[in-house]
Enzyme design. Structure first.
Site, PDB file in Angstrom:
ATOM      1  NE  ARG A  67      -0.865 -30.759  66.893  1.00 40.18           N
ATOM      2  CZ  ARG A  67      -1.383 -29.546  67.061  1.00 40.18           C
ATOM      3  NH1 ARG A  67      -0.909 -28.522  66.341  1.00 40.18           N
ATOM      4  NH2 ARG A  67      -2.354 -29.343  67.933  1.00 40.18           N
ATOM      5  CE  LYS A 108      -3.680 -32.858  65.497  1.00 43.99           C
ATOM      6  NZ  LYS A 108      -4.265 -33.701  66.552  1.00 43.99           N
ATOM      7  CG  HIS A 140       3.367 -36.132  69.997  1.00 49.15           C
ATOM      8  ND1 HIS A 140       3.143 -35.202  68.999  1.00 49.15           N
ATOM      9  CD2 HIS A 140       2.284 -36.052  70.827  1.00 49.15           C
ATOM     10  CE1 HIS A 140       1.986 -34.600  69.201  1.00 49.15           C
ATOM     11  NE2 HIS A 140       1.450 -35.092  70.314  1.00 49.15           N
ATOM     12  NE  ARG A 157       1.870 -31.149  70.382  1.00 50.63           N
ATOM     13  CZ  ARG A 157       1.367 -29.945  70.102  1.00 50.63           C
ATOM     14  NH1 ARG A 157       2.179 -28.971  69.692  1.00 50.63           N
ATOM     15  NH2 ARG A 157       0.074 -29.697  70.221  1.00 50.63           N
ATOM     16  CG  HIS A 196      -3.728 -28.423  72.993  1.00 47.59           C
ATOM     17  ND1 HIS A 196      -3.194 -28.778  74.220  1.00 47.59           N
ATOM     18  CD2 HIS A 196      -3.199 -29.309  72.102  1.00 47.59           C
ATOM     19  CE1 HIS A 196      -2.389 -29.813  74.077  1.00 47.59           C
ATOM     20  NE2 HIS A 196      -2.370 -30.151  72.800  1.00 47.59           N
ATOM     21  CE1 TYR A 215       1.974 -32.604  77.802  1.00 48.14           C
ATOM     22  CE2 TYR A 215       0.177 -31.245  77.010  1.00 48.14           C
ATOM     23  CZ  TYR A 215       1.153 -32.180  76.782  1.00 48.14           C
ATOM     24  OH  TYR A 215       1.311 -32.701  75.513  1.00 48.14           O
TER      25      TYR A 215
END
Length: 279
Positions: free
Chosen positions: A127, A153, A222, A225, A248, A257
């Site tokens: 990210r 995150k 992004h 990514r 994730h 995806y």
């Protein structure tokens, strides 16, 4: 919480206070909140934004209830309007290769830095916030072990591989970094003033590079990514591995995806099958 999350919650609660006006929050009912959501939707706020807004409001009212300041949560049972799920935009393999070609630049030090940043983006699926937060102490594990430890995150650490092209670009940047960085600066990537590079500068440099190389679309960090995830999934088919590398929390976030992968297969089919298209 990260500063970005706190700022988002603050904005969402300000919208609640604005919508409520002079009405005390403790007096709000479900129909009031439904009206607020309808008004915001009418003003152009999308379904996904409204979902996040309702989540923030619901959590705030729950917090008030736990402290005896509220009898019922006026957000319970309210769902945001549905909005179409947009697939993330990814570059093709050829477009990515073109983006990562060396370019002539008036400032070879910054150009070397840019290539190292963008190679690392694509190599490891980082990210933007994760990339700008990297310090120089990651270089040892990158060069010796071909891996990098990233703080993602929710302060979640993950280990991701770094490819040979990215390692070469990082080695070239590490040799030139002292020419740009302040003596006491720990950041791996620095801006023109020698301090940690800002996210906006990274976005600007990537968009500028895409224009220089004649790419037909606006390129943002992004997108690299997304391209990383799409290309790895196309080659391996291992959704769980892609989930781990992207960091994730839920496999549902990674499953988008698979739709990109099917789009790729559909394009190959249309181009190759004798009866795929009407002539």
């Amino acid at each position: 919480m990260s500063p970005h999350t706190v700022a988002n919650y603050c904005r969402d609660l300000k919208k609640l206070l604005t919508a409520a006006g002079e009405m005390p929050l403790a007096d709000l009912q479900v129909y009031h909140v439904r009206r607020f959501v309808a008004q915001l939707h009418g003003q152009g706020l999308a379904g996904r934004s409204l979902a996040r807004l309702l989540s923030a409001w619901r959590g705030f009212f729950r917090w008030l209830g736990e402290r005896g300041m509220l009898k019922a949560n006026p957000c319970d049972g309210i769902r945001p309007p549905k909005s179409p799920r947009l697939l993330p935009k990814a570059l093709s393999v050829d477009e990515t290769a073109r983006l990562l070609e060396p370019v002539e630049d008036d400032d070879p030090v910054q150009s070397t830095r840019d290539l190292a940043m963008f190679e690392l983006f694509y190599s490891s699926g980082l990210r933007l916030a994760e990339l700008v937060a990297l310090d120089c102490d990651v270089l040892d594990s990158v060069m010796n072990d071909g891996e990098i430890r990233v703080l993602g995150k929710r302060s979640k650490l993950r280990l991701v591989p770094v490819g040979s092209k990215a390692r070469e670009a990082l080695a070239a940047w590490a040799a030139l970094r002292p020419e740009l960085a302040r003596p006491d600066e720990k950041a791996l990537f620095v801006g023109a003033r020698g301090a940690r590079i800002s996210p906006r500068m990274v976005e600007s440099r990537l968009a500028r590079r895409a224009i220089q190389l004649g790419l037909p679309t606006h390129v943002h960090p992004h997108m690299l990514r997304h391209s990383f995830a799409s290309h790895v999934l196309q080659s391996s088919g291992d959704l769980r591995a892609v989930q781990e590398m992207l960091g994730h929390a839920s496999i549902a976030s990674t499953q988008v995806y698979t739709h990109l992968d099917f789009q790729h297969l559909a394009k190959v089919y249309d181009a190759a099958h004798p009866r795929a298209k009407a002539k």
